[in-house]
Motif scaffolding. Structure first.
Motif, PDB file in Angstrom:
ATOM      1  N   LEU A  35     117.178 -67.977   4.289  1.00 35.35           N
ATOM      2  CA  LEU A  35     116.967 -68.879   5.419  1.00 35.35           C
ATOM      3  C   LEU A  35     117.790 -68.453   6.626  1.00 35.35           C
ATOM      4  CD1 LEU A  35     116.885 -72.365   3.645  1.00 35.35           C
ATOM      5  CD2 LEU A  35     114.961 -71.173   4.712  1.00 35.35           C
ATOM      6  N   ARG A  36     119.001 -67.988   6.395  1.00 34.49           N
ATOM      7  CA  ARG A  36     119.819 -67.496   7.509  1.00 34.49           C
ATOM      8  C   ARG A  36     119.232 -66.217   8.094  1.00 34.49           C
ATOM      9  NH1 ARG A  36     125.177 -68.701   3.980  1.00 34.49           N
ATOM     10  NH2 ARG A  36     125.405 -70.923   4.500  1.00 34.49           N
ATOM     11  N   THR A  37     118.564 -65.441   7.262  1.00 36.57           N
ATOM     12  CA  THR A  37     117.888 -64.239   7.753  1.00 36.57           C
ATOM     13  C   THR A  37     116.726 -64.634   8.672  1.00 36.57           C
ATOM     14  OG1 THR A  37     118.460 -63.038   5.723  1.00 36.57           O
ATOM     15  CG2 THR A  37     116.697 -62.119   7.060  1.00 36.57           C
ATOM     16  N   ILE A  38     115.987 -65.659   8.275  1.00 34.23           N
ATOM     17  CA  ILE A  38     114.936 -66.201   9.158  1.00 34.23           C
ATOM     18  C   ILE A  38     115.565 -66.687  10.460  1.00 34.23           C
ATOM     19  CG2 ILE A  38     113.305 -68.113   9.462  1.00 34.23           C
ATOM     20  CD1 ILE A  38     112.728 -67.952   6.464  1.00 34.23           C
ATOM     21  N   ASN A  39     116.684 -67.364  10.343  1.00 30.72           N
ATOM     22  CA  ASN A  39     117.361 -67.901  11.522  1.00 30.72           C
ATOM     23  C   ASN A  39     117.785 -66.793  12.481  1.00 30.72           C
ATOM     24  OD1 ASN A  39     118.477 -70.279  12.857  1.00 30.72           O
ATOM     25  ND2 ASN A  39     120.473 -69.393  12.410  1.00 30.72           N
ATOM     26  N   ASP A  40     118.205 -65.669  11.934  1.00 29.94           N
ATOM     27  CA  ASP A  40     118.558 -64.522  12.777  1.00 29.94           C
ATOM     28  C   ASP A  40     117.355 -64.073  13.604  1.00 29.94           C
ATOM     29  OD1 ASP A  40     121.150 -64.513  11.805  1.00 29.94           O
ATOM     30  OD2 ASP A  40     120.790 -62.924  10.338  1.00 29.94           O
ATOM     31  N   SER A  41     116.196 -64.028  12.968  1.00 32.77           N
ATOM     32  CA  SER A  41     114.983 -63.646  13.699  1.00 32.77           C
ATOM     33  C   SER A  41     114.628 -64.684  14.751  1.00 32.77           C
ATOM     34  CB  SER A  41     113.808 -63.489  12.724  1.00 32.77           C
ATOM     35  OG  SER A  41     113.934 -62.330  11.942  1.00 32.77           O
ATOM     36  N   LEU A  42     114.760 -65.941  14.397  1.00 36.40           N
ATOM     37  CA  LEU A  42     114.399 -67.007  15.332  1.00 36.40           C
ATOM     38  C   LEU A  42     115.283 -67.032  16.572  1.00 36.40           C
ATOM     39  CD1 LEU A  42     113.660 -69.914  12.815  1.00 36.40           C
ATOM     40  CD2 LEU A  42     111.996 -68.660  14.212  1.00 36.40           C
ATOM     41  N   SER A  43     116.462 -66.464  16.472  1.00 31.37           N
ATOM     42  CA  SER A  43     117.353 -66.439  17.636  1.00 31.37           C
ATOM     43  C   SER A  43     116.774 -65.606  18.774  1.00 31.37           C
ATOM     44  CB  SER A  43     118.735 -65.904  17.235  1.00 31.37           C
ATOM     45  OG  SER A  43     118.671 -64.539  16.882  1.00 31.37           O
ATOM     46  N   HIS A  44     115.755 -64.793  18.482  1.00 28.15           N
ATOM     47  CA  HIS A  44     115.113 -63.957  19.506  1.00 28.15           C
ATOM     48  C   HIS A  44     113.733 -64.479  19.901  1.00 28.15           C
ATOM     49  CE1 HIS A  44     118.302 -61.032  18.837  1.00 28.15           C
ATOM     50  NE2 HIS A  44     118.049 -61.076  17.551  1.00 28.15           N
ATOM     51  N   ARG A  45     113.421 -65.709  19.521  1.00 28.27           N
ATOM     52  CA  ARG A  45     112.058 -66.202  19.730  1.00 28.27           C
ATOM     53  C   ARG A  45     111.681 -66.354  21.199  1.00 28.27           C
ATOM     54  NH1 ARG A  45     115.268 -70.413  18.050  1.00 28.27           N
ATOM     55  NH2 ARG A  45     115.067 -72.457  19.079  1.00 28.27           N
ATOM     56  N   ARG A  46     112.643 -66.645  22.059  1.00 27.14           N
ATOM     57  CA  ARG A  46     112.303 -66.791  23.483  1.00 27.14           C
ATOM     58  C   ARG A  46     111.741 -65.484  24.040  1.00 27.14           C
ATOM     59  NH1 ARG A  46     113.566 -70.189  27.581  1.00 27.14           N
ATOM     60  NH2 ARG A  46     115.024 -71.357  26.266  1.00 27.14           N
ATOM     61  N   LEU A 119     109.222 -61.420  10.874  1.00 23.43           N
ATOM     62  CA  LEU A 119     109.543 -62.827  10.636  1.00 23.43           C
ATOM     63  C   LEU A 119     108.713 -63.380   9.480  1.00 23.43           C
ATOM     64  CD1 LEU A 119     110.940 -65.490  11.370  1.00 23.43           C
ATOM     65  CD2 LEU A 119     109.189 -65.835  13.138  1.00 23.43           C
ATOM     66  N   GLU A 120     107.442 -63.027   9.450  1.00 26.90           N
ATOM     67  CA  GLU A 120     106.588 -63.484   8.352  1.00 26.90           C
ATOM     68  C   GLU A 120     107.077 -62.916   7.021  1.00 26.90           C
ATOM     69  OE1 GLU A 120     101.839 -63.848   7.396  1.00 26.90           O
ATOM     70  OE2 GLU A 120     102.644 -61.858   7.815  1.00 26.90           O
ATOM     71  N   ARG A 121     107.491 -61.658   7.009  1.00 33.03           N
ATOM     72  CA  ARG A 121     107.999 -61.051   5.771  1.00 33.03           C
ATOM     73  C   ARG A 121     109.248 -61.783   5.289  1.00 33.03           C
ATOM     74  NH1 ARG A 121     111.805 -58.104   3.891  1.00 33.03           N
ATOM     75  NH2 ARG A 121     112.828 -57.839   5.917  1.00 33.03           N
ATOM     76  N   ARG A 122     110.144 -62.099   6.202  1.00 38.58           N
ATOM     77  CA  ARG A 122     111.357 -62.828   5.831  1.00 38.58           C
ATOM     78  C   ARG A 122     111.024 -64.234   5.334  1.00 38.58           C
ATOM     79  NH1 ARG A 122     116.013 -61.169  10.336  1.00 38.58           N
ATOM     80  NH2 ARG A 122     115.877 -58.917   9.974  1.00 38.58           N
ATOM     81  N   PHE A 123     110.016 -64.829   5.958  1.00 42.65           N
ATOM     82  CA  PHE A 123     109.586 -66.163   5.536  1.00 42.65           C
ATOM     83  C   PHE A 123     109.049 -66.113   4.104  1.00 42.65           C
ATOM     84  CE2 PHE A 123     106.611 -69.676   5.148  1.00 42.65           C
ATOM     85  CZ  PHE A 123     107.301 -70.725   5.720  1.00 42.65           C
ATOM     86  N   LYS A 124     108.234 -65.110   3.800  1.00 40.14           N
ATOM     87  CA  LYS A 124     107.684 -64.968   2.449  1.00 40.14           C
ATOM     88  C   LYS A 124     108.795 -64.711   1.428  1.00 40.14           C
ATOM     89  CE  LYS A 124     103.051 -63.321   3.674  1.00 40.14           C
ATOM     90  NZ  LYS A 124     102.114 -62.158   3.654  1.00 40.14           N
ATOM     91  N   ASP A 125     109.809 -63.954   1.819  1.00 40.66           N
ATOM     92  CA  ASP A 125     110.946 -63.719   0.922  1.00 40.66           C
ATOM     93  C   ASP A 125     111.648 -65.038   0.598  1.00 40.66           C
ATOM     94  OD1 ASP A 125     110.446 -61.015   0.915  1.00 40.66           O
ATOM     95  OD2 ASP A 125     112.032 -60.493   2.345  1.00 40.66           O
ATOM     96  N   ALA A 126     111.848 -65.868   1.624  1.00 42.60           N
ATOM     97  CA  ALA A 126     112.492 -67.169   1.410  1.00 42.60           C
ATOM     98  C   ALA A 126     111.624 -68.064   0.534  1.00 42.60           C
ATOM     99  CB  ALA A 126     112.765 -67.847   2.752  1.00 42.60           C
ATOM    100  N   GLN A 127     110.317 -68.008   0.741  1.00 44.17           N
ATOM    101  CA  GLN A 127     109.401 -68.815  -0.057  1.00 44.17           C
ATOM    102  C   GLN A 127     109.451 -68.403  -1.529  1.00 44.17           C
ATOM    103  OE1 GLN A 127     105.300 -68.592   1.272  1.00 44.17           O
ATOM    104  NE2 GLN A 127     104.929 -70.691   0.627  1.00 44.17           N
ATOM    105  N   ALA A 128     109.553 -67.096  -1.776  1.00 42.78           N
ATOM    106  CA  ALA A 128     109.642 -66.604  -3.158  1.00 42.78           C
ATOM    107  C   ALA A 128     110.931 -67.087  -3.825  1.00 42.78           C
ATOM    108  CB  ALA A 128     109.574 -65.078  -3.169  1.00 42.78           C
ATOM    109  N   VAL A 129     112.036 -67.039  -3.092  1.00 48.54           N
ATOM    110  CA  VAL A 129     113.311 -67.531  -3.631  1.00 48.54           C
ATOM    111  C   VAL A 129     113.219 -69.027  -3.907  1.00 48.54           C
ATOM    112  CG1 VAL A 129     115.765 -67.871  -3.143  1.00 48.54           C
ATOM    113  CG2 VAL A 129     114.665 -65.718  -2.523  1.00 48.54           C
TER     114      VAL A 129
END
Length: 217
Positions: A35-46, A119-129
């Motif tokens: 989830l923190r890995t997803i958050n890292d990606s989201l920090s660049h969403r703008r 971001l989608e790949r990281r999301f899928k990783d979190a979903q698997a966990v």
């Protein structure tokens, strides 16, 4: 007789003590890293979801995919016995669809495509966990009726949906919602020991409020 009753009460108390963590279990610790890995990606969403798109550019999504903090609050108020695990399951279902729709509109050479794919790949990783961190039978349990209705509408074939089921939203607003609801539903992964924060409160995310989390670039 009194001794027997005392023993029964003690056993019931122990049983409730053992069951309670299952019903009210906090976010599994293994979830926090992805989830923190997803958050890292989201920090660049703008940069990737606003600056790389035309002004006021929107994409078509299911109305249930506009999933905000206010939706979580309403569901908690209106659905008896609703727990965070059910909402977390729904969160993954909602945002896997959102990310697919954003990717779908991006041409292969669009500058935001590699970012969105990662971001989608990281999301899928979190979903698997998430799936691995709970017993399989948890995901076989019936959902509350109102949540099941939302789930069914999200998994309905697009061609079978009425036009009223669709809305238009900017890519950045969708990822803003993803970020804020993630903080709300998995708050243990983002809590600050020095500061008491309620990430489910809309006021926490108001523009202009000084905060040291989730910067955007």
């Amino acid at each position: 007789m009194q001794t027997l009753i005392s023993c029964c009460v003690t056993l019931v108390s122990i049983g409730l003590f053992l069951i309670a963590p299952v019903l009210m279990a906090p976010t599994h610790s293994s979830m926090c890293t992805p989830l923190r890995t997803i958050n890292d990606s989201l920090s660049h969403r703008r940069r990737y979801m606003k600056h790389n798109f035309p002004i006021e550019y929107t994409i078509k999504v299911h109305n249930r995919e506009i999933f905000r903090l206010s939706n979580i609050s309403r569901m908690k108020l209106r659905t008896e016995g609703l727990n965070d695990l059910v909402l977390q399951r729904l969160w993954f279902q909602v945002y896997q669809g959102v990310l697919k729709k954003i990717l779908w509109v991006l041409p292969t050479r669009h500058p935001s495509r590699p970012y969105t794919a990662e971001l989608e790949r990281r999301f899928k990783d979190a979903q698997a966990v998430f799936m691995q961190s709970h017993p399989a039978e948890v995901f076989q349990e019936d959902l509350p009726e109102k949540i099941q209705d939302i789930w069914d509408s999200l998994t309905e074939k697009p061609e079978n949906m009425p036009e009223s089921s669709w809305r238009f939203a900017t890519p950045k607003s969708l990822l803003d919602n993803l970020c804020r609801t993630m903080y709300c539903l998995f708050s243990e992964c983002f809590s600050n020991a020095d500061v008491q924060e309620d990430y489910c409160e809309v006021s926490h995310w108001r523009k202009g409020r000084k905060k040291d989390i989730q910067p955007e670039s």
